[in-house]
Design an enzyme around this catalytic site. Structure first.
Site, PDB file in Angstrom:
ATOM      1  CG  ASP A 402      -1.729   1.260   1.379  1.00  0.00           C
ATOM      2  OD1 ASP A 402      -1.954   1.947   0.364  1.00  0.00           O
ATOM      3  OD2 ASP A 402      -2.157   1.553   2.513  1.00  0.00           O
ATOM      4  CG  HIS A 454      -5.620   1.280   1.570  1.00  0.00           C
ATOM      5  ND1 HIS A 454      -4.822   1.941   2.480  1.00  0.00           N
ATOM      6  CD2 HIS A 454      -6.869   1.781   1.735  1.00  0.00           C
ATOM      7  CE1 HIS A 454      -5.566   2.812   3.163  1.00  0.00           C
ATOM      8  NE2 HIS A 454      -6.810   2.722   2.729  1.00  0.00           N
TER       9      HIS A 454
END
Length: 482
Positions: A402, A454
């Site tokens: 992420d 994420h």
């Protein structure tokens, strides 16, 4: 005259009959008052369009948190796949601010039913977290997803404190509707801007419990935050350092940002803003929420950004305005499927949603809520320290691909917290593969998830289920292959 003793065979028969009745009556209905049963049955979801068959039960609907304002929050609840009476209750929150936990958390990440292209539109998630817990998703604050307020002023000013207090009111009223879960261990988890929501809500519960009656006491045991925004300075510093360390910005741009930006300050210079504008342009060409994943090219994305990152900024920009200039969430084609699915009238009817016929369409993220966000704490680290000192279980996890709230940011943030290390950086395993790395501080565990973006459960579903199981059991992750 004394009554004759009951024959042994009759006693066994009565016990057998009682046990048979107990097992035949679902956990949710034992000992409940008729009005409570009726409320639960009204929220019972019999099935969704395109849903695969399952044996566990699900409920969805509204919980009013302010009758005078006509404010109500939408929830979707799944009992555990097995033995719900003995399983914890886990509340999942997505961030944004302004994004839907139903559309992201349930439908794209860790819920039992994931959206997909084609018919049927839903598939069963083999790694659903309700294998580990009773699972509750909440769309918060009002204005997000199906949640609403009939008082327009409620939607014009949004922020951290309003969200925490409204979510607490939701929990109090939800437990009144589902009192059989009040004694179960309760945990709060989530990701992204929920790095604010989770500790803030936990603090309200923690403080309120000290003076609460038994009726309003919530059995909070811990929190878990994934790829969470927790400290403005380190979140932004780590974001830029991660981008440079992963070769997506040049040495020159990195030096320019480091020279002109001071993320510890409330306002940034025009030179800083211009340099950050070059960084933001990355979001137009690669998926910064999962650095090595392909972008969706099947059509136009439904949630590309909360605001235009190239829009000319004012002379000074606050940190919350800077955060708004970033995209709101991971951008796969799944977003398109989720948006189409939850806007279907038959789906809304099955979920008991949109009963007031909200004028706006359902969306994954609300631009209106984000723009109205006027209250964002600079750092939630004092709250996290308070929860650690209060002996709540605190785990932080981070998908290491992420680029939006990268592992670099989280490591800077935890170092800033200043906790003593009890177990140094070490590998953890998911069967034969390295699952990631972990370090245990005094009162807090940090876990990285290898190869996850994420939204960790989207990219590493098997590892994420392993993670939540170990968190709920308060067990260390495996240190050797197995």
């Amino acid at each position: 005259m004394a009554l004759p003793p009951v024959a042994p065979y009759l006693t066994l028969f009565i016990l057998s009959l009682s046990l048979s009745f107990s097992l035949s009556v679902p956990f949710d209905e034992r000992g409940l008052e008729p009005n409570i049963k009726a409320l639960q049955e009204a929220d019972r979801v019999g099935g969704l369009p395109g849903q695969p068959p399952v044996k566990f039960r699900q409920y969805a609907g509204y919980v009013t948190i302010d009758e005078s304002h006509g404010k109500a929050l939408f929830y979707w609840f799944f009992e555990a796949t097995q033995k719900p009476a003995g399983k914890p209750l886990l509340l999942w929150l997505n961030g944004g601010p302004g994004c839907s936990s139903v559309g992201f958390g349930e439908a794209q990440e860790l819920g039992p039913f994931l959206v997909k292209k084609g018919v049927p539109e839903l598939k069963f998630n083999d790694y659903t977290w309700n294998k580990a817990a009773n699972l509750l998703f909440l769309e918060s604050p009002a204005g997000v997803g199906f949640s609403y307020s009939n008082t327009s002023s409620d939607l014009e000013v949004q922020g951290d404190n309003i969200t925490a207090n409204d979510s607490y009111k939701f929990l109090l009223n939800w437990f009144k509707r589902f009192p059989q879960y009040k004694s179960n261990e309760f945990y709060i988890a989530g990701e992204s801007y929920a790095g604010h929501y989770i500790p803030q809500l936990a603090q309200v519960v923690f403080d309120s419990n000290k003076k609460a009656t038994m009726e309003n006491y919530i059995n909070l045991k811990g929190i878990m935050v994934g790829n969470g925004l927790m400290d403005d300075e380190t979140d932004l510093k780590g974001m830029i350092d991660y981008a440079w360390g992963h070769a997506v910005i040049s040495d020159r741009l990195y030096h320019t940002i480091k020279t002109n930006c001071d993320f510890a300050k409330e306002n940034q210079t025009l030179d800083c803003q211009r340099a950050l504008g070059q960084y933001y342009s990355l979001y137009n060409i690669i998926d910064m929420y999962s650095l090595y994943a392909p972008r969706c090219v099947s059509g136009s994305s439904t949630v590309k950004s909360i605001t235009n990152p190239h829009k000319e900024a004012p002379k000074f920009i606050t940190k919350i305005e800077l955060l708004r200039r970033l995209p709101a969430g991971y951008d796969p084609c799944l977003q398109e499927y989720a948006t189409a699915y939850f806007n279907r009238p038959d789906v809304q009817e099955a979920l008991h949603a949109n009963v007031t016929k909200i004028s706006r369409p359902w969306s994954l993220c609300s631009n209106e809520v984000n723009i109205a966000w006027m209250d964002s704490q600079t750092s939630v680290l004092p709250i996290i320290k308070k929860l650690v000192d209060g002996h709540l279980r605190v785990w932080i996890f981070s998908g290491d691909t992420d680029g939006r709230v990268p592992v670099t940011s989280t490591r800077y943030t935890l170092n800033k917290l200043g906790l003593n290390t009890t177990e140094e950086w070490a590998t953890w395993y998911s069967h034969k593969e390295v699952g990631g790395w972990t370090i245990i501080y005094e009162g807090l565990t940090f876990v990285t998830v290898r190869g996850a973006g994420h939204q960790v459960p989207t990219f590493a579903p098997k590892r994420s289920l392993q993670l939540i199981r170990h968190f709920l059991a308060n067990e260390r992750l495996p240190s050797v292959a197995y």
